[in-house]
Write an enzyme that holds these catalytic residues in place. Structure first.
Site, short mmCIF file in Angstrom:
data_model
loop_
_atom_site.label_atom_id
_atom_site.label_comp_id
_atom_site.label_asym_id
_atom_site.label_seq_id
_atom_site.Cartn_x
_atom_site.Cartn_y
_atom_site.Cartn_z
N LYS A 1 17.45 16.04 -2.08
CA LYS A 1 17.08 15.58 -0.74
C LYS A 1 17.53 16.57 0.34
CE LYS A 1 14.90 11.91 -2.03
NZ LYS A 1 13.42 11.86 -1.88
N THR B 1 -1.51 6.80 -4.42
CA THR B 1 -1.46 7.44 -5.74
C THR B 1 -0.27 6.94 -6.55
OG1 THR B 1 -0.05 9.35 -5.18
CG2 THR B 1 -2.41 9.51 -4.65
N SER C 1 13.18 11.44 2.69
CA SER C 1 14.47 11.99 2.32
C SER C 1 15.41 10.82 2.06
CB SER C 1 14.99 12.91 3.44
OG SER C 1 16.25 13.43 3.16
N TYR D 1 21.15 14.26 -6.97
CA TYR D 1 20.12 13.59 -6.16
C TYR D 1 20.17 14.07 -4.71
CZ TYR D 1 17.83 9.91 -3.46
OH TYR D 1 17.03 9.23 -2.59
#
Length: 289
Positions: A158, A39, A140, A154
Site C-alpha cells: 500500500k 469486474t 490504499s 501488506y
C-alpha cells in the site's frame, strides 16, 4: 456503442466488485443512475451480488493479467463510450512478520495489490487521456501511510500504491485526470475473514509478543470494526463528484488518528535529529543557507 455519458452521469470501472467495498460502491453508483463496469475473477458473483441491470456490465478480470485488463477497457468503451472513474479496489491482506513472509507470499501479494493495479491503470489511462478527463481512485489503506507490526508486507504494497498515486497525480493533472489514494481504516467488511486475509505459513516464536498479539487483535476485532462500509461507498460518490478532489482521502476516525499520530512522531523525531540531518550538505550550501 450502446450508451454514452449523459448529463452528470458517470461511467465507472471497479475491480474486485463482487463483494466488500467494490460491490457497495457499484451499488451506490448504479442506484443514482451511473453506469458500472464491474469486474471479478468470476463475473457471475457480481450478478449474484447486484442483480442484472441495464447499466451494469459484469466482466471477468484477474488483475494479474494485463491482456484481460485491456480487453475489459475495450469492452467498457464499446458498451458505454467512455470511462470516467477507475476504482482500483482488487486486493487482499497478508498478516505476518516481515521475516515470516516467504518470497512466494510476497510476490503473490504484490502481483495483485501493486502490479495488478498497474495493469488495469495502463489499460484505462489511454482512454482517459484521449477524452481529456477522468478520475483514478486507488484503494490504499491507513497502512499505506503508516506501518504496523504484522502488516509490514501488506503495508509495503500500500505504500507503493501511495507513491504511484502521488507521482501520477503530478503527471496526470495537466491532462485533466484526477488521482486519489483512498485510505480506509478498519471497516466492518470481510477483510479480516479468510476470504480476504492470508496469514504467513511460517510462525516464529520470537515475534509472539508483537505479531502474535496483532493476530489475536485482528481475530478479536473482526466484524466489530468501527467503520461502516455503506458510508464509505457513499463517500466515494462525494469524492468523484468533487471538482477538486484530494490526493489522499482518509476514511474513518481511526485513520485520521493514525495519520495525525504518525505526523507528530515524524516531526518530533526530525526535530531531535535536525543538527545531524542538515550537517551533510556541502559547505558552500550550508554557508548560503
Amino acid at each position: 456503442m450502446a450508451h454514452a455519458k449523459q448529463g452528470n452521469n458517470k461511467v465507472w470501472l471497479i475491480t474486485g466488485a463482487s463483494r466488500g467495498f467494490g460491490a457497495l460502491i457499484a451499488r451506490q453508483a448504479l442506484a443514482r443512475g451511473d453506469a458500472v463496469v464491474a469486474t471479478a475473477r468470476d463475473p457471475q458473483t457480481i450478478i449474484d451480488a447486484l442483480g442484472e441491470q441495464a447499466q451494469l456490465l459484469a466482466l471477468k478480470l484477474d488483475v494479474r493479467h494485463e491482456a484481460q485488463a485491456i480487453s475489459v477497457a475495450q469492452r467498457a468503451l464499446e458498451r458505454f463510450g467512455r470511462i470516467d472513474v477507475l476504482v482500483n479496489n482488487a486486493g487482499y491482506g497478508l498478516l505476518g512478520a516481515v521475516e515470516e513472509a516467504n518470497a512466494d507470499e510476497v510476490r503473490a501479494l504484490f502481483d495483485t495489490n501493486v502490479f495488478g493495479l498497474l495493469n488495469v491503470s495502463r489499460a484505462v489511462l489511454p482512454l482517459m487521456r484521449q477524452q481529456g478527463s477522468g478520475h483514478l481512485v486507488n484503494l490504499s489503506s491507513v497502512g499505506g501511510y503508516r506501518s504496523y507490526a504484522g502488516w509490514g508486507i501488506y503495508c509495503a504494497s500500500k505504500f507503493a500504491v501511495e507513491a504511484l498515486s502521488e507521482a501520477q497525480a503530478m503527471e496526470l493533472a495537466p491532462l485533466g485526470i484526477h488521482v486519489t489514494a483512498v485510505e480506509p481504516g478498519y471497516f466492518r467488511t470481510d477483510f479480516l475473514d479468510a476470504a480476504s486475509l492470508v496469514s504467513t505459513r511460517s510462525r516464529i516464536d520470537a515475534y509472539a509478543g508483537t505479531v502474535g498479539a496483532m493476530r489475536a487483535h485482528a481475530a478479536d476485532v473482526n466484524q466489530r470494526q468501527p467503520g461502516d462500509p455503506r458510508k464509505l461507498a457513499k463517500a466515494m460518490l462525494t469524492l468523484v463528484d468533487s471538482a477538486a478532489p484530494p490526493l489522499r482521502l482518509q476514511l474513518g476516525s481511526d485513520t485520521v488518528a493514525g495519520v495525525r499520530e504518525k505526523n507528530r512522531a515524524v516531526e518530533a523525531e526530525m526535530a531531535a535529529w535536525m543538527a545531524l540531518a542538515v550537517s551533510t550538505d556541502h559547505d558552500d550550501v550550508a554557508a548560503a543557507a
